[in-house]
Design a protein around this motif. Structure first.
Motif, PDB file in Angstrom:
ATOM      1  N   ILE A  86      59.826  13.933  59.348  1.00 44.12           N
ATOM      2  CA  ILE A  86      60.403  14.557  60.536  1.00 44.12           C
ATOM      3  C   ILE A  86      59.514  15.749  60.878  1.00 44.12           C
ATOM      4  O   ILE A  86      59.344  16.661  60.066  1.00 44.12           O
ATOM      5  CB  ILE A  86      61.855  15.021  60.302  1.00 44.12           C
ATOM      6  N   LEU A  87      58.932  15.702  62.069  1.00 50.75           N
ATOM      7  CA  LEU A  87      58.067  16.775  62.550  1.00 50.75           C
ATOM      8  C   LEU A  87      58.805  17.595  63.595  1.00 50.75           C
ATOM      9  O   LEU A  87      59.441  17.024  64.486  1.00 50.75           O
ATOM     10  CB  LEU A  87      56.807  16.200  63.203  1.00 50.75           C
ATOM     11  N   ASP A  88      58.699  18.897  63.506  1.00 52.04           N
ATOM     12  CA  ASP A  88      59.238  19.753  64.548  1.00 52.04           C
ATOM     13  C   ASP A  88      58.348  19.583  65.781  1.00 52.04           C
ATOM     14  O   ASP A  88      57.122  19.575  65.674  1.00 52.04           O
ATOM     15  CB  ASP A  88      59.224  21.211  64.074  1.00 52.04           C
ATOM     16  N   GLU A  89      58.939  19.417  66.941  1.00 46.08           N
ATOM     17  CA  GLU A  89      58.157  19.228  68.161  1.00 46.08           C
ATOM     18  C   GLU A  89      57.141  20.338  68.375  1.00 46.08           C
ATOM     19  O   GLU A  89      56.067  20.121  68.960  1.00 46.08           O
ATOM     20  CB  GLU A  89      59.074  19.112  69.385  1.00 46.08           C
ATOM     21  N   ALA A  90      57.424  21.527  67.887  1.00 45.15           N
ATOM     22  CA  ALA A  90      56.507  22.658  68.068  1.00 45.15           C
ATOM     23  C   ALA A  90      55.108  22.359  67.538  1.00 45.15           C
ATOM     24  O   ALA A  90      54.110  22.814  68.116  1.00 45.15           O
ATOM     25  CB  ALA A  90      57.073  23.907  67.389  1.00 45.15           C
ATOM     26  N   VAL A  91      54.998  21.564  66.468  1.00 47.56           N
ATOM     27  CA  VAL A  91      53.670  21.280  65.917  1.00 47.56           C
ATOM     28  C   VAL A  91      52.852  20.409  66.859  1.00 47.56           C
ATOM     29  O   VAL A  91      51.620  20.398  66.767  1.00 47.56           O
ATOM     30  CB  VAL A  91      53.717  20.650  64.501  1.00 47.56           C
TER      31      VAL A  91
ATOM     32  N   SER B 206      66.753  21.012  69.978  1.00 49.88           N
ATOM     33  CA  SER B 206      67.722  21.007  68.876  1.00 49.88           C
ATOM     34  C   SER B 206      68.051  22.423  68.396  1.00 49.88           C
ATOM     35  O   SER B 206      69.002  22.610  67.655  1.00 49.88           O
ATOM     36  CB  SER B 206      67.220  20.153  67.712  1.00 49.88           C
ATOM     37  N   GLY B 207      67.275  23.402  68.834  1.00 53.13           N
ATOM     38  CA  GLY B 207      67.556  24.785  68.449  1.00 53.13           C
ATOM     39  C   GLY B 207      67.308  25.036  66.972  1.00 53.13           C
ATOM     40  O   GLY B 207      66.424  24.443  66.363  1.00 53.13           O
ATOM     41  N   GLU B 208      68.125  25.905  66.383  1.00 52.23           N
ATOM     42  CA  GLU B 208      67.935  26.215  64.958  1.00 52.23           C
ATOM     43  C   GLU B 208      68.359  25.027  64.114  1.00 52.23           C
ATOM     44  O   GLU B 208      69.266  24.281  64.468  1.00 52.23           O
ATOM     45  CB  GLU B 208      68.673  27.474  64.540  1.00 52.23           C
ATOM     46  N   HIS B 209      67.660  24.866  62.992  1.00 54.58           N
ATOM     47  CA  HIS B 209      67.895  23.720  62.112  1.00 54.58           C
ATOM     48  C   HIS B 209      67.456  24.068  60.695  1.00 54.58           C
ATOM     49  O   HIS B 209      66.736  25.056  60.491  1.00 54.58           O
ATOM     50  CB  HIS B 209      67.154  22.483  62.632  1.00 54.58           C
ATOM     51  N   PRO B 210      67.864  23.292  59.701  1.00 55.13           N
ATOM     52  CA  PRO B 210      67.542  23.608  58.302  1.00 55.13           C
ATOM     53  C   PRO B 210      66.045  23.656  58.004  1.00 55.13           C
ATOM     54  O   PRO B 210      65.616  24.344  57.083  1.00 55.13           O
ATOM     55  CB  PRO B 210      68.199  22.474  57.505  1.00 55.13           C
ATOM     56  N   GLY B 211      65.231  22.976  58.791  1.00 59.07           N
ATOM     57  CA  GLY B 211      63.793  22.979  58.552  1.00 59.07           C
ATOM     58  C   GLY B 211      63.114  24.284  58.904  1.00 59.07           C
ATOM     59  O   GLY B 211      61.960  24.506  58.523  1.00 59.07           O
ATOM     60  N   LEU B 212      63.802  25.164  59.619  1.00 56.43           N
ATOM     61  CA  LEU B 212      63.192  26.449  59.976  1.00 56.43           C
ATOM     62  C   LEU B 212      62.912  27.304  58.743  1.00 56.43           C
ATOM     63  O   LEU B 212      62.054  28.181  58.780  1.00 56.43           O
ATOM     64  CB  LEU B 212      64.084  27.220  60.958  1.00 56.43           C
ATOM     65  N   ALA B 213      63.616  27.056  57.666  1.00 54.73           N
ATOM     66  CA  ALA B 213      63.399  27.812  56.431  1.00 54.73           C
ATOM     67  C   ALA B 213      62.102  27.384  55.739  1.00 54.73           C
ATOM     68  O   ALA B 213      61.631  28.061  54.832  1.00 54.73           O
ATOM     69  CB  ALA B 213      64.581  27.629  55.481  1.00 54.73           C
ATOM     70  N   GLY B 214      61.525  26.270  56.170  1.00 52.10           N
ATOM     71  CA  GLY B 214      60.271  25.799  55.601  1.00 52.10           C
ATOM     72  C   GLY B 214      60.283  24.305  55.359  1.00 52.10           C
ATOM     73  O   GLY B 214      61.343  23.685  55.232  1.00 52.10           O
ATOM     74  N   ALA B 215      59.090  23.754  55.309  1.00 51.95           N
ATOM     75  CA  ALA B 215      58.945  22.325  55.064  1.00 51.95           C
ATOM     76  C   ALA B 215      59.366  21.999  53.629  1.00 51.95           C
ATOM     77  O   ALA B 215      59.262  22.832  52.727  1.00 51.95           O
ATOM     78  CB  ALA B 215      57.494  21.903  55.281  1.00 51.95           C
ATOM     79  N   PHE B 216      59.854  20.766  53.440  1.00 49.63           N
ATOM     80  CA  PHE B 216      60.213  20.346  52.096  1.00 49.63           C
ATOM     81  C   PHE B 216      60.031  18.841  51.970  1.00 49.63           C
ATOM     82  O   PHE B 216      59.963  18.121  52.968  1.00 49.63           O
ATOM     83  CB  PHE B 216      61.649  20.764  51.744  1.00 49.63           C
TER      84      PHE B 216
END
Length: 166
Positions: A44-49, A85-95
């Motif tokens: 799952i890639l954040d659209e920002a990238v 999607s706004g804020e999401h759990p992935g904002l804390a960092g990739a995993f």
């Protein structure tokens, strides 16, 4: 999933003195995708990238084109988490969550300086829940590929000196 030139641009921002060894290690890890039976890989890639011009337009065009090549890969699924999607759990960092047939699951995350791995069941449970939330909010594989292609065309199209930027 990074092309060599994209990975080089990303890694050069951190520890340039170790650039070649870090790049070699990153590219070596990609060889697993060429195995006869590679691991199932769900990304799952954040659209920002897709919009961040790492390495310049030509590098991004090739990087996004490389991602699109995986759309037909039997063992790979790429989804994009839209900006909406706004804020999401992935904002804390990739995993990463690594699942094995004969071994416990492993959770892996890294920051600028180091990586951390654990098989703690509670951590794995929390990571799986976070991943499920991300996957539920992400675009389908098909819609994700369409978005990647659209961003590649609209933001990183090939321009010559005669084609001014609009």
């Amino acid at each position: 999933l990074q092309t060599e030139e994209y990975a080089r641009a990303v890694l050069a921002t951190g520890r340039p003195g170790q650039l070649e060894s870090l790049l070699a290690a990153r590219l070596e890890r990609q060889r697993i995708l060429d195995w006869e039976k590679p691991p199932l890989t769900l990304v799952i890639l954040d659209e920002a990238v897709l919009h961040r011009p790492v390495g310049g337009d030509a590098v991004m065009r090739r990087q996004l084109g490389s991602l699109l090549k995986f759309t037909d890969h039997r063992w790979m699924r790429i989804q994009v988490l839209p900006l909406s999607s706004g804020e999401h759990p992935g904002l804390a960092g990739a995993f990463n969550i690594l699942r094995f047939e004969d071994h416990p699951d492993v959770f892996y995350t890294e920051d600028m300086m180091s990586g951390h791995m654990t098989a703690n069941p509670e951590t794995i449970k929390e990571a799986n829940l976070n991943y499920a939330h991300l996957q539920a909010a992400a675009l389908s594989v098909k819609d994700s590929a369409a978005l990647i292609a659209r961003v590649m065309e609209e933001r990183y199209e090939h321009r010559t000196e005669r084609d001014p930027v609009a």
